[in-house]
Design a protein around this motif. Structure first.
Motif, PDB file in Angstrom:
ATOM      1  N   UNK A  60       0.778  -1.205  -0.022  1.00 22.70           N
ATOM      2  CA  UNK A  60      -0.129   0.073   0.060  1.00 22.70           C
ATOM      3  C   UNK A  60       0.936   1.297  -0.073  1.00 22.70           C
ATOM      4  N   UNK A  61       0.239   2.436  -0.362  1.00 23.17           N
ATOM      5  CA  UNK A  61       1.117   3.447  -0.209  1.00 23.17           C
ATOM      6  C   UNK A  61       0.455   4.605   0.702  1.00 23.17           C
ATOM      7  N   UNK A  62       1.217   5.558   0.928  1.00 19.58           N
ATOM      8  CA  UNK A  62       0.832   6.641   1.941  1.00 19.58           C
ATOM      9  C   UNK A  62       1.650   7.903   1.617  1.00 19.58           C
ATOM     10  N   UNK A  63       0.965   8.935   2.153  1.00 19.72           N
ATOM     11  CA  UNK A  63       1.607  10.379   2.034  1.00 19.72           C
ATOM     12  C   UNK A  63       2.524  10.573   3.170  1.00 19.72           C
ATOM     13  N   UNK A  64       3.290  11.566   3.312  1.00 22.99           N
ATOM     14  CA  UNK A  64       4.321  11.845   4.600  1.00 22.99           C
ATOM     15  C   UNK A  64       3.758  12.875   5.425  1.00 22.99           C
ATOM     16  N   UNK A  65       2.576  13.495   4.517  1.00 24.23           N
ATOM     17  CA  UNK A  65       1.921  14.673   5.340  1.00 24.23           C
ATOM     18  C   UNK A  65       0.460  14.893   4.694  1.00 24.23           C
ATOM     19  N   UNK A  66      -0.221  15.702   5.356  1.00 24.33           N
ATOM     20  CA  UNK A  66      -1.369  16.059   4.671  1.00 24.33           C
ATOM     21  C   UNK A  66      -1.844  17.481   5.105  1.00 24.33           C
ATOM     22  N   UNK A  67      -2.512  18.391   4.272  1.00 26.89           N
ATOM     23  CA  UNK A  67      -2.844  19.855   4.767  1.00 26.89           C
ATOM     24  C   UNK A  67      -3.950  19.507   5.907  1.00 26.89           C
ATOM     25  N   UNK A  68      -3.742  20.594   7.007  1.00 27.89           N
ATOM     26  CA  UNK A  68      -4.824  20.896   7.953  1.00 27.89           C
ATOM     27  C   UNK A  68      -6.341  21.202   7.375  1.00 27.89           C
ATOM     28  N   UNK A  69      -6.141  21.634   6.079  1.00 24.50           N
ATOM     29  CA  UNK A  69      -7.505  22.257   5.549  1.00 24.50           C
ATOM     30  C   UNK A  69      -7.929  21.325   4.434  1.00 24.50           C
ATOM     31  N   UNK A  70      -9.010  21.668   3.821  1.00 21.39           N
ATOM     32  CA  UNK A  70      -9.614  20.748   2.890  1.00 21.39           C
ATOM     33  C   UNK A  70      -9.416  21.576   1.335  1.00 21.39           C
ATOM     34  N   UNK A  71     -10.121  20.999   0.532  1.00 19.65           N
ATOM     35  CA  UNK A  71     -10.121  21.763  -0.753  1.00 19.65           C
ATOM     36  C   UNK A  71     -10.344  23.245  -0.772  1.00 19.65           C
ATOM     37  N   UNK A  80      -6.312  15.676   2.415  1.00 18.54           N
ATOM     38  CA  UNK A  80      -6.481  14.230   2.531  1.00 18.54           C
ATOM     39  C   UNK A  80      -7.290  13.463   1.272  1.00 18.54           C
ATOM     40  N   UNK A  81      -8.404  14.138   0.811  1.00 22.34           N
ATOM     41  CA  UNK A  81      -8.980  13.632  -0.492  1.00 22.34           C
ATOM     42  C   UNK A  81      -8.148  13.512  -1.638  1.00 22.34           C
ATOM     43  N   UNK A  82      -7.462  14.424  -1.777  1.00 25.04           N
ATOM     44  CA  UNK A  82      -6.304  14.326  -2.976  1.00 25.04           C
ATOM     45  C   UNK A  82      -5.266  13.030  -2.910  1.00 25.04           C
ATOM     46  N   UNK A  83      -5.122  12.682  -1.613  1.00 18.68           N
ATOM     47  CA  UNK A  83      -4.181  11.397  -1.447  1.00 18.68           C
ATOM     48  C   UNK A  83      -5.089  10.142  -1.746  1.00 18.68           C
ATOM     49  N   UNK A  84      -6.418  10.388  -1.144  1.00 18.48           N
ATOM     50  CA  UNK A  84      -7.237   9.200  -1.652  1.00 18.48           C
ATOM     51  C   UNK A  84      -7.391   8.914  -3.008  1.00 18.48           C
ATOM     52  N   UNK A  85      -7.690   9.991  -3.516  1.00 21.17           N
ATOM     53  CA  UNK A  85      -7.943  10.154  -5.153  1.00 21.17           C
ATOM     54  C   UNK A  85      -6.955   9.362  -5.834  1.00 21.17           C
ATOM     55  N   UNK A  86      -5.798   9.578  -5.540  1.00 22.54           N
ATOM     56  CA  UNK A  86      -4.791   8.808  -6.204  1.00 22.54           C
ATOM     57  C   UNK A  86      -4.559   7.538  -5.853  1.00 22.54           C
ATOM     58  N   UNK A  87      -5.128   7.045  -4.608  1.00 21.57           N
ATOM     59  CA  UNK A  87      -4.936   5.447  -4.309  1.00 21.57           C
ATOM     60  C   UNK A  87      -4.120   5.236  -3.094  1.00 21.57           C
ATOM     61  N   UNK A  88      -3.677   6.580  -2.528  1.00 18.82           N
ATOM     62  CA  UNK A  88      -3.267   6.263  -1.291  1.00 18.82           C
ATOM     63  C   UNK A  88      -3.992   5.862   0.032  1.00 18.82           C
ATOM     64  N   UNK A  89      -3.590   5.033   0.676  1.00 21.92           N
ATOM     65  CA  UNK A  89      -4.382   4.569   1.865  1.00 21.92           C
ATOM     66  C   UNK A  89      -3.957   5.027   3.286  1.00 21.92           C
ATOM     67  N   UNK A  90      -2.911   5.404   3.500  1.00 25.89           N
ATOM     68  CA  UNK A  90      -2.131   5.844   4.886  1.00 25.89           C
ATOM     69  C   UNK A  90      -1.400   7.084   4.565  1.00 25.89           C
ATOM     70  N   UNK A  91      -1.247   7.741   5.736  1.00 29.21           N
ATOM     71  CA  UNK A  91      -0.619   9.094   5.852  1.00 29.21           C
ATOM     72  C   UNK A  91       0.221   9.204   7.127  1.00 29.21           C
ATOM     73  N   UNK A  92       1.336   9.614   7.193  1.00 25.27           N
ATOM     74  CA  UNK A  92       2.418   9.864   8.271  1.00 25.27           C
ATOM     75  C   UNK A  92       1.579  11.077   9.098  1.00 25.27           C
ATOM     76  N   UNK A  93       1.497  11.069  10.220  1.00 27.24           N
ATOM     77  CA  UNK A  93       1.111  12.547  10.996  1.00 27.24           C
ATOM     78  C   UNK A  93       1.997  12.445  12.124  1.00 27.24           C
ATOM     79  N   UNK A  94       2.512  13.568  12.515  1.00 24.51           N
ATOM     80  CA  UNK A  94       3.271  13.855  13.784  1.00 24.51           C
ATOM     81  C   UNK A  94       4.554  13.466  13.848  1.00 24.51           C
ATOM     82  N   UNK A  95       5.029  13.155  12.590  1.00 25.28           N
ATOM     83  CA  UNK A  95       6.576  12.873  12.624  1.00 25.28           C
ATOM     84  C   UNK A  95       7.588  13.837  13.476  1.00 25.28           C
ATOM     85  N   UNK A  96       8.477  13.530  14.080  1.00 25.46           N
ATOM     86  CA  UNK A  96       9.161  14.419  14.831  1.00 25.46           C
ATOM     87  C   UNK A  96       9.955  15.472  13.896  1.00 25.46           C
ATOM     88  N   UNK A  97      10.151  15.216  12.653  1.00 24.09           N
ATOM     89  CA  UNK A  97      10.688  16.520  11.900  1.00 24.09           C
ATOM     90  C   UNK A  97       9.511  17.512  11.565  1.00 24.09           C
TER      91      UNK A  97
END
Ligand code: PEP
Length: 256
Positions: A60-71, A80-97
């Motif tokens: 599966x695939x995921x983003x490393x970040x997502x916006x706190x906003x919508x469209x 988030x919906x943009x990531x889903x739209x291309x087929x991502x199923x996961x997203x990393x949130x809160x990485x220490x970086x």
């Protein structure tokens, strides 16, 4: 109940079309045992291409970040919906970086979590203590407060759809891995902290370890009862190392 095992690769701000092709080829030919999901999180520029070229249903695939906003008019943001739209199923949130370089605090991270869940993305939510906290022996309290501050905003229910990654900051990209005992002790503590809110969610929550996981230490880390996989930075960019870590997960799955 057996928890799913997750091997996630975080490419950070690395990766070219050439690397994308290399890792796609590797993954298309990689055997992945039942009960293991491999999640690749390349930079957003490579995400759609990797997803289209993937032929392995266990990846599966995921983003490393997502916006706190919508469209809308949020220049440069990917929601988030943009990531889903291309087929991502996961997203990393809160990485220490992101916490350190982009000043992301619990309030923003909670909004991102809720947006991810609403869009059908599984958050891989990262927590971890700095070295000074570990040196003072205050890591358990520190981690507990990181968990409590986010649950206070998100509520507990979204955690039934989420993954937690324990990444001690002193072990990220440093070549210093936490010992097996340190990892197991902390993962058990994390599960206990969640069980104050829900025993069911605590029992089912996949808890990944991250921090200089490589081909030499992965197999041992996967033997810990509360370790349900790994979040891997540097080694996920190297074909042979990533393949070796997946093999270690396969071996652990076969031993149970
Ligand atoms: C990470 O960035 O999430 C990470 C664990 O990096 P590394 O494996 O390189 O320590």
């Amino acid at each position: 109940m057996k928890r799913e095992m997750i091997i996630a690769g975080n490419w950070k701000s690395n990766g070219t079309l050439a690397l994308r092709a290399e890792i796609n080829n590797l993954l298309n030919d990689t055997n992945i045992e039942q009960g293991i999901t491999v999640v690749v999180c390349p930079p957003v520029t490579l995400l759609e291409g990797m997803i289209s070229d993937n032929k392995n249903p266990s990846i599966s695939f995921g983003g490393q970040n997502l916006a706190e906003y919508g469209q809308g008019a949020y220049t440069g943001e990917v929601h988030a919906q943009m990531l889903r739209d291309i087929g991502a199923n996961y997203v990393i949130i809160g990485h220490s970086e992101r916490r350190e370089y982009f000043s992301e605090k619990a309030e923003i991270l909670a909004i991102k979590m809720l947006k991810a869940i609403d869009a059908g993305l599984k958050p891989i939510f990262c927590i971890g203590e700095p070295e000074s906290i570990r040196e003072n022996g205050e890591q358990n309290q520190y981690i507990e407060s990181q968990i409590e501050e986010i649950i206070a905003i998100t509520g507990i229910d979204v955690w039934a759809e989420s993954i937690l990654a324990y990444e001690p900051i002193w072990a990220i990209g440093t070549g210093k891995t936490a010992s097996l005992d340190q990892v197991q002790e902390m993962h058990a503590h994390i599960r206990d902290t969640f069980s104050k809110h829900s025993d069911t969610i605590a029992a089912l929550l996949p808890i990944l370890y991250g921090g200089s996981v490589n081909q030499n230490n992965a197999a041992q880390l996967f033997t810990a009862v509360d370790v349900d996989g790994a979040l891997i930075g540097g080694a996920s960019l190297k074909q042979d190392q990533f393949a070796a870590i997946i093999s270690a997960a396969n071996a652990e799955a076969n031993s149970n």
